[in-house]
Design an enzyme around this catalytic site. Structure first.
Site, mmCIF file in Angstrom:
data_model
loop_
_atom_site.group_PDB
_atom_site.id
_atom_site.type_symbol
_atom_site.label_atom_id
_atom_site.label_comp_id
_atom_site.label_asym_id
_atom_site.label_seq_id
_atom_site.Cartn_x
_atom_site.Cartn_y
_atom_site.Cartn_z
ATOM 1 N N LYS A 104 0.836 -1.194 0.000
ATOM 2 C CA LYS A 104 0.000 0.000 0.000
ATOM 3 C C LYS A 104 0.875 1.250 0.000
ATOM 4 O O LYS A 104 1.985 1.247 0.564
ATOM 5 C CB LYS A 104 -0.893 -0.044 1.247
ATOM 6 C CG LYS A 104 -1.938 1.047 1.362
ATOM 7 C CD LYS A 104 -2.748 0.828 2.641
ATOM 8 C CE LYS A 104 -3.761 1.927 2.880
ATOM 9 N NZ LYS A 104 -4.535 1.704 4.131
ATOM 10 N N SER A 156 -9.246 2.301 3.683
ATOM 11 C CA SER A 156 -8.292 3.002 2.844
ATOM 12 C C SER A 156 -7.380 2.073 2.035
ATOM 13 O O SER A 156 -6.580 2.536 1.226
ATOM 14 C CB SER A 156 -7.431 3.928 3.700
ATOM 15 O OG SER A 156 -6.651 3.180 4.634
ATOM 16 N N SER A 179 -9.827 0.040 7.686
ATOM 17 C CA SER A 179 -9.212 0.225 6.366
ATOM 18 C C SER A 179 -8.790 -1.049 5.671
ATOM 19 O O SER A 179 -8.542 -1.046 4.466
ATOM 20 C CB SER A 179 -7.993 1.148 6.484
ATOM 21 O OG SER A 179 -8.390 2.456 6.770
#
Length: 523
Positions: free
Chosen positions: A71, A147, A171
Site C-alpha cells: 500500500k 483506505s 481500512s
C-alpha cells in the site's frame, strides 16, 4: 506461466509450485505483471510498478517467490516512492526499508509495486485526487472501499493473490467486504510499526494483508508478526504458526450477534439477509449463536468525539511534518477538502483534550475485554450496506468540518472502528453475496485481544464448510439471465474485466473460494 493459470492459485499454492521447481519465481512475477497490465486502466488499483530487487530462495517460507504489492502508506521500501495518496507528499522517496519491508524480503515475497490509498488513508473509499478513483472489480461504478482499496481491488481482480494493507478504522476490513476478500486486522502490537513510529494514530492503526484464501493471510501474519527492538509493547506470541491454526477445529464457540451498530446508519436489508445466512451456517456447524448487546462504556456521541480528536490530532502532526520536510504549503493546492478540514480541526485539539480521548480508548478496551470474557466471538456485518457508488462518500460534504468528516466515516462504517480502539483482532469474511446484484457483503468476526488463533480456526472452518458446488449455485443465482439485475451484473463484469476476473473470481464473493477448482465462473 500463463495468466489464466496464475490467477487460479493462491499465494501458498504459488510458493509450492516455485519450491517444487514447476515454475520459477521470475515466471510467476511475469504473470503478475501481465495481470496488472491487463486491468490497469480499468481498475486503477496499482499506482506504480518497479523492477523487483528481491531474490527469493524457493521453499524458504510458505510465501517465497510470490508476487506482492504494498500500500502507498504505512510501509517504506528503500529507494521507492511513498506518496501517501496525497499531492502534499508527491515524489516522496523512502530512504530505507521499514521493519515490515525487511520481514517481507526475508519471507521471499517479491514486491514489485504499490497500490492506491485515499489521501493519508483518511477515508473508507479510495478516490484520491492524486491518482483518481479505484474501481470495484465487481462493479466499476462502485467503491472498492478504503483506505486499502487499491490492495483490495488488485487482489480481487487477480493481479496478486495477497497484498499489504493497513487498518486504523476498518481500512483493511472495509475493502475486504467491498471486494469479496478475506482480511484480518491483527491485535495492537502484533506487527511492528517501526522504526519510524512506535504507534500510528495513537495505537489504532495496524499492519496486515488482504487475500482470497484464509491460509494466505495466516501465512502472511506468520512472517510479519512479532516485536522489533524498541517497540513499546507486543502482543502475546502465538502458540503455533497461524498457518497451522487454519486447519485446526475451533471447537464449539459462543457467538454473540450484533445486527445494528451502536450508532451510524442502520443495517440495510441485503446485508441483514447475509447476516441471517451466516448465523444459520454457524448454527449448522454446532456453534451457540445468540443476539447480544455490546457495551462500549460510553455513548456513541462520546465515542465519535474522542475518535475525532485522536484522528485529527495525529493527522495534523503528520501533515505539518510533511509540509516542513518537503517545503510545501498546507492548503487546497496540496490537500483535499476533507483532509484540510480535519487538519484545521486537529490544530484546535488541546493536550488535555487528546488525553481525554485516550481515556475513552481505555474505557472501550476494558468494556470489550469484559464482553469477551463471556463470548468467544462477536459477529456483526462488516459494513451496514453494500459497496457504495463512487462519489457518494464526498457528496454534500462541502460544509463539513473535521469532526463532521469523522462522523461521516463512522456513519458509513460503524462496526469496524470499535475493534481498532480496543486493539482486538477482527476479520471480514466473504461468507455471502447479495443474490440480486452479485455484490459482496462481508461479515465481521471479532475476538479477544491476542486471539487471532481462534479467528483463523473459525475462518478455516467456514472456508471448508462452503463446498464448490454451493459456490457455483450462488454464482448462477447471482448471474441468472432471467433476473434483470443478475443479467446486468454479469454483462458489466464481462465487459469490464473479461476473462481475467472470471478466473480470479474463483476465490471471491459468491460462496467461498476453492483453491484447486479448474471450473470457470460463468459470465
Amino acid at each position: 506461466m500463463e495468466v489464466t493459470e496464475y490467477v487460479r492459485q493462491d499465494a501458498v499454492g504459488l510458493a509450492r509450485l516455485v519450491a517444487d521447481g514447476e515454475v520459477s519465481a521470475a515466471e510467476v512475477e511475469s504473470a503478475a505483471r501481465e495481470a496488472a497490465a491487463e486491468v490497469a486502466g480499468r481498475v486503477n488499483a496499482v499506482v506504480e510498478t518497479w523492477p523487483s530487487d528481491d531474490a527469493p530462495v524457493p521453499g524458504s517460507s510458505p510465501l517465497a517467490g510470490v508476487p506482492f504489492l504494498v500500500k502507498d502508506i504505512g510501509v517504506a521500501v528503500a529507494g521507492r516512492r511513498t506518496e501517501l495518496g496525497s499531492r502534499l507528499a508527491a515524489g516522496l522517496v523512502a530512504p530505507a526499508d521499514s521493519f515490515l519491508t525487511r520481514r517481507l524480503r526475508r519471507a521471499g515475497l517479491v514486491t514489485f509495486g504499490r497500490t492506491a490509498t485515499p489521501e493519508l488513508a483518511y477515508s473508507i473509499t479510495t478516490e484520491p485526487a492524486l491518482y483518481g478513483p479505484v474501481r470495484n472489480p465487481w462493479d466499476p461504478t462502485r467503491s472498492a472501499g478504503g483506505s486499502s482499496g487499491g490492495s483490495g481491488a488488485a487482489v480481487a481482480a487477480g493481479v496478486v493473490p495477497l497484498a499489504h494493507a493497513t487498518d486504523a478504522a476498518g481500512s483493511l476490513r472495509v475493502p475486504a467486504s467491498c471486494n469479496g476478500l478475506f482480511g484480518l486486522k491483527p491485535s495492537r502490537g502484533r506487527v511492528s510499526m517501526g522504526p519510524d513510529a512506535d504507534e500510528v494514530f495513537s495505537g489504532l492503526a495496524v499492519q496486515g494483508g488482504l487475500s482470497r484464501t484464509v491460509r494466505d493471510s495466516a501465512a502472511l501474519l506468520d512472517v510479519i508478526g512479532g516485536p522489533e527492538p524498541g517497540d513499546p509493547y507486543a502482543a502475546p506470541r502465538p502458540a503455533r504458526p497461524y498457518l497451522e491454526e487454519v486447519t485446526r477445529p475451533p471447537g464449539v464457540l459462543r457467538v454473540g450477534v450484533l445486527a445494528q451498530a451502536w450508532g451510524g446508519r442502520r443495517t440495510t436489508a441485503p446485508v441483514a439477509d447475509a447476516l441471517t445466512r451466516t448465523v444459520r451456517l454457524l448454527e449448522s456447524l454446532g456453534h451457540r449463536v445468540e443476539e447480544t448487546a455490546v457495551g462500549l462504556g460510553t455513548d456513541w456521541e462520546g465515542f465519535v468525539r474522542a475518535h475525532a480528536r485522536v484522528f485529527t490530532a495525529n493527522l495534523t502532526a503528520t501533515v505539518d511534518a510533511l509540509a516542513a520536510a518537503l517545503g510545501r504549503p498546507v492548503d487546497s493546492s496540496t490537500l483535499e477538502a476533507p483532509t484540510l478540514a480535519a487538519y484545521r480541526y486537529g490544530q484546535e485539539v488541546t493536550g488535555p483534550g487528546l488525553l481525554a480521548a485516550l481515556t475513552v480508548r481505555n474505557t472501550v478496551a476494558r468494556s470489550l475485554a469484559e464482553y469477551f470474557g463471556t463470548y468467544d466471538v462477536l459477529l456483526t456485518p462488516t459494513l451496514p450496506e453494500l459497496p457504495m457508488p463512487l462519489g457518494a462518500y464526498t457528496e454534500g460534504g462541502e460544509a463539513l468540518d473535521g469532526a463532521g468528516w469523522i462522523e461521516r466515516l463512522l456513519d458509513r462504517s460503524p462496526f469496524t472502528t470499535v475493534c481498532n480502539v480496543a486493539g482486538t483482532p477482527a476479520m471480514s469474511v466473504p461468507v455471502a453475496a447479495d443474490a440480486a446484484t452479485g455484490l459482496p457483503a462481508g461479515m465481521q468476526f471479532a475476538a479477544g485481544y491476542g486471539r487471532e488463533d481462534l479467528l483463523f480456526r473459525l475462518a478455516g472452518q467456514l472456508e471448508r464448510a462452503l463446498p464448490a458446488e454451493e459456490q457455483r449455485e450462488r454464482e448462477e443465482e447471482a448471474s441468472d439471465a432471467s433476473s434483470p439485475a443478475g443479467e446486468d451484473f454479469a454483462e458489466r463484469r464481462r465487459e469490464f474485466l473479461g476473462p481475467l476476473l472470471s478466473e480470479a473470481a474463483l476465490r471471491c464473493v459468491h460462496g467461498w473460494p476453492r483453491r484447486s477448482s479448474s471450473a470457470r465462473v460463468r459470465t
